[in-house]
Motif scaffolding. Structure first.
Motif, PDB file in Angstrom:
ATOM      1  N   SER A  23       0.638  -1.372   0.254  1.00 40.43           N
ATOM      2  CA  SER A  23       0.047  -0.078  -0.068  1.00 40.43           C
ATOM      3  C   SER A  23       0.844   1.249  -0.281  1.00 40.43           C
ATOM      4  N   PHE A  24       1.727   1.064   1.165  1.00 37.07           N
ATOM      5  CA  PHE A  24       2.840   2.247   0.848  1.00 37.07           C
ATOM      6  C   PHE A  24       3.088   2.871  -0.256  1.00 37.07           C
ATOM      7  N   ILE A  25       3.781   1.610  -1.444  1.00 32.19           N
ATOM      8  CA  ILE A  25       4.369   1.301  -2.194  1.00 32.19           C
ATOM      9  C   ILE A  25       3.673   2.212  -4.035  1.00 32.19           C
ATOM     10  N   ALA A  26       3.009   1.623  -3.682  1.00 36.40           N
ATOM     11  CA  ALA A  26       1.437   2.007  -4.119  1.00 36.40           C
ATOM     12  C   ALA A  26       1.341   3.403  -4.416  1.00 36.40           C
ATOM     13  N   SER A  27       1.173   4.284  -3.114  1.00 39.78           N
ATOM     14  CA  SER A  27       0.742   5.329  -2.868  1.00 39.78           C
ATOM     15  C   SER A  27       1.927   6.204  -3.169  1.00 39.78           C
ATOM     16  N   SER A  28       2.162   6.197  -3.101  1.00 34.98           N
ATOM     17  CA  SER A  28       4.014   7.125  -3.554  1.00 34.98           C
ATOM     18  C   SER A  28       4.373   6.616  -5.069  1.00 34.98           C
ATOM     19  N   LYS A  29       4.135   6.023  -5.917  1.00 30.58           N
ATOM     20  CA  LYS A  29       4.314   5.661  -7.553  1.00 30.58           C
ATOM     21  C   LYS A  29       3.320   6.297  -7.540  1.00 30.58           C
ATOM     22  N   PHE A  30       2.415   6.392  -7.040  1.00 27.27           N
ATOM     23  CA  PHE A  30       0.757   7.185  -7.950  1.00 27.27           C
ATOM     24  C   PHE A  30       1.278   8.270  -8.136  1.00 27.27           C
ATOM     25  N   ARG A  31       1.488   8.949  -6.653  1.00 25.33           N
ATOM     26  CA  ARG A  31       1.796  10.744  -6.857  1.00 25.33           C
ATOM     27  C   ARG A  31       3.006  11.066  -7.742  1.00 25.33           C
ATOM     28  N   LYS A  32       3.905   9.816  -7.772  1.00 22.60           N
ATOM     29  CA  LYS A  32       5.940  10.229  -7.933  1.00 22.60           C
ATOM     30  C   LYS A  32       4.968   9.902  -9.949  1.00 22.60           C
ATOM     31  N   LEU A  33       4.018   9.367 -10.493  1.00 19.16           N
ATOM     32  CA  LEU A  33       3.790   9.145 -12.037  1.00 19.16           C
ATOM     33  C   LEU A  33       2.720  10.401 -11.786  1.00 19.16           C
ATOM     34  N   LEU A  34       1.622  10.738 -10.816  1.00 16.33           N
ATOM     35  CA  LEU A  34       1.159  12.051 -11.375  1.00 16.33           C
ATOM     36  C   LEU A  34       1.999  13.389 -11.880  1.00 16.33           C
ATOM     37  N   PHE A  35       3.222  13.584 -10.185  1.00 11.83           N
ATOM     38  CA  PHE A  35       3.430  15.167 -10.426  1.00 11.83           C
ATOM     39  C   PHE A  35       4.989  14.677 -10.773  1.00 11.83           C
ATOM     40  N   GLY A  36       5.393  13.509 -11.158  1.00  9.84           N
ATOM     41  CA  GLY A  36       6.903  13.756 -11.701  1.00  9.84           C
ATOM     42  C   GLY A  36       7.594  14.144 -11.134  1.00  9.84           C
ATOM     43  N   ASN A  37       8.674  15.261 -11.034  1.00  6.31           N
ATOM     44  CA  ASN A  37       9.563  15.631 -10.418  1.00  6.31           C
ATOM     45  C   ASN A  37       9.302  16.705  -9.997  1.00  6.31           C
TER      46      ASN A  37
END
Length: 423
Positions: free
Chosen positions: A152-166
Motif C-alpha cells: 500500500s505504501f509503495i503504491a501510494s508513493s508511486k501513484f503520486r510520482k507518476l502524477l507529478f513527476g519531478n
C-alpha cells in the motif's frame, strides 16, 4: 411522553456556518487570528508557515526541518524543551504537509504566557544539532524500510510520482534522500521559509480572553525584515500511465488509480466532490457495495478528492487478494462508466445528500474543527460563504448535474494506474 410505537418526526438538516475568528495584525504586520469560543480554559496555538514540500529544494528537507525545530535552541536542549512543555501539561506537534508546515501547542490558557518564551525560541532560534539530526535520520531510515515492505505504501508513493513527476508534490522519501540531508540544508530552509514574515498565528479557545497583547509582546515586536517573494508553482501532469510493480511473496495487490482534477477554487469543485463521494467516499458508496459487499474482493475501497494549493486529483485505493486484481480493476472502471452513462437514482441521491449534510454539521462540532474549516478558507483565498454554497449545492444538485460532471472530468484516457504485488 415518548411513544415508542410511533416513528420520530424527520426534520430537514439546516445550515449553520462556522464561527469566523477575530483578525488582528501584530505590530510587525504578522497576521493573527483568534477564534474565541467556549468557556473552557484550554487553547490551541498554531504558528503556520508556507514551508511544505512544495517549497523544498531537495527531497525531505521540509519534513526534517519541521521535525528538528524542537531538538534544541540557543538556550534549551531537546530534553529541556520536552521537560518544560510537559511541566505545564502542554502538548506539542510539528507537522509538515504539501503546502504548509505548522507548529501547534495545546495548553491551559493560564500557562500560555509561561510557554511563549520557549515557543518563540523553537520557532526563531533552532540550532539543528548534528547528533539529533543523525538520530532522526536513522529513525526515518528504519521507518522507511518497514514501509517499503508494504504494498500500500509503495503504491501510494508511486501513484503520486507518476502524477507529478519531478515536481515537489511528487517527492517521496527515499534512503538516498534521507542520507543526503545535512544540517546546512535545514538551516537554509529555515532561514528562508520560517521567517516570521511568512507566518500566520491562530489561537482557538481559551475562554473569552483576548490574547492579542500577549502574542504581540512575544512576536509582534520582532524585526522581521523583508521577505523574498515565495513562488507557488503548480505541477505539470505527467503522461497517463499504467504500471505494475511486482512484490515477491506478497499475498495481496495494492491498487491506486485516478486522474488529474483541479483546486478547491474551481467552480465545479462542489459537484465533483459530491460525485466522488457517490463513487467511493462513504461506507455505502458504489465501490463499497460492488467490490466489498457483492464481490467480496476487499475489506475496503475508497475514492478521495485530494486537494493541494495548486493542484487536485482523484485517487481510488484498495488492497485485494492477488487473484482478484484484474477483476477489481474492471469493476472500478465499470462503476466510473456507469456515472457517465446513467443517472444517479433519486433514492441514492437523497441518501448521499443527507449523509453529506450530516457529515458537514458533525465536522464543525468543536471550536478546533471550526478553526480547521476556517484555515481552508484562509489559505485558499475562499469567500466566507464557501460552506454555505456547498450546503446549498447539496440541496439543489441534480442527477443530470452529476452525469455532466462525470463526463467532463472522468475521461479514462487521463487515468493513471498503479498495481503493486500482482504478477
Amino acid at each position: 411522553m415518548l411513544i415508542r410505537t410511533q416513528e420520530p418526526e424527520i426534520n430537514q438538516l439546516t445550515f449553520h456556518n462556522i464561527l469566523l475568528p477575530q483578525y488582528h495584525e501584530l505590530t510587525n504586520k504578522i497576521p493573527f487570528y483568534q477564534l474565541i469560543s467556549g468557556a473552557q480554559d484550554v487553547l490551541r496555538l498554531e504558528i503556520i508557515f508556507k514551508a511544505g514540500s512544495l517549497y523544498e529544494p531537495k527531497e525531505s528537507v521540509a519534513h526534517f526541518t519541521s521535525k528538528m525545530l524542537s531538538e534544541g535552541t540557543k538556550s534549551f536542549s531537546a530534553k529541556e524543551i520536552q521537560e518544560k512543555i510537559a511541566y505545564y501539561g502542554a502538548f506539542m506537534e510539528l507537522n509538515s504537509g504539501f503546502d504548509r508546515a505548522a507548529f501547534t501547542v495545546y495548553c491551559l490558557a493560564k500557562h500560555l504566557d509561561k510557554l511563549l518564551p520557549i515557543i518563540s525560541q523553537i520557532i526563531t532560534e533552532p540550532t539543528f544539532p548534528e547528533q539529533e539530526l543523525e538520530t532522526l535520520k536513522l529513525i526515518s531510515l528504519q521507518s522507511l524500510r518497514v514501509n517499503m515492505e508494504k504494498t500500500s505504501f509503495i503504491a501510494s508513493s508511486k501513484f503520486r510520482k507518476l502524477l507529478f513527476g519531478n515536481h515537489p508534490y511528487g517527492n517521496c522519501m527515499t534512503e538516498e534522500g534521507i542520507n543526503s540531508i545535512t544540517r546546512e540544508d535545514l538551516i537554509a530552509f529555515h532561514s528562508k521559509y520560517y521567517s516570521l514574515s511568512n507566518a500566520t498565528i491562530l489561537i482557538t479557545g481559551g475562554g473569552k480572553t483576548n490574547y492579542f497583547e500577549l502574542i504581540n509582546n512575544h512576536f509582534g515586536t520582532r524585526a522581521i525584515g523583508t521577505q523574498q517573494p515565495i513562488v507557488d508553482s503548480p505541477a505539470s501532469w505527467g503522461v497517463p500511465t499504467k504500471e505494475v510493480i511486482v512484490k515477491e511473496n506478497s499475498i495481496q495487490s495494492s491498487i491506486r488509480l485516478g486522474c488529474p482534477l483541479f483546486t478547491i477554487n474551481n467552480e465545479d469543485y462542489y459537484k465533483t466532490s459530491i460525485l466522488i463521494e457517490i463513487l467511493g467516499g462513504y461506507f455505502g458508496s458504489r465501490l463499497m457495495k460492488n467490490i466489498r459487499e457483492d464481490k467480496g474482493y476487499t475489506y475496503g475501497i475508497h475514492s478521495n478528492f485530494a486537494v493541494m494549493k495548486n493542484n487536485g486529483y482523484l485517487v481510488i485505493g484498495t488492497d485485494v487478494n492477488k487473484e482478484n486484481t484484474r477483476a477489481t480493476l474492471e469493476e472500478i472502471y465499470k462503476e466510473i462508466n456507469h456515472l457517465k452513462t446513467e443517472h444517479v437514482s433519486q433514492d441514492e441521491l437523497s441518501l448521499v445528500k443527507n449523509y453529506l449534510k450530516g457529515s458537514f454539521i458533525n465536522s464543525i462540532n468543536t471550536s478546533y474543527a471550526q478553526a480547521d474549516k476556517f484555515k481552508t478558507l484562509l489559505f485558499n483565498n475562499l469567500p466566507d460563504n464557501f460552506y454555505e454554497v456547498y450546503f446549498n449545492t447539496l440541496s439543489t444538485i441534480t442527477a443530470e448535474d452529476l452525469q455532466t460532471t462525470a463526463i467532463k472530468y472522468f475521461n479514462l484516457d487521463n487515468f493513471y494506474e498503479v498495481v503493486v504485488g500482482a504478477k
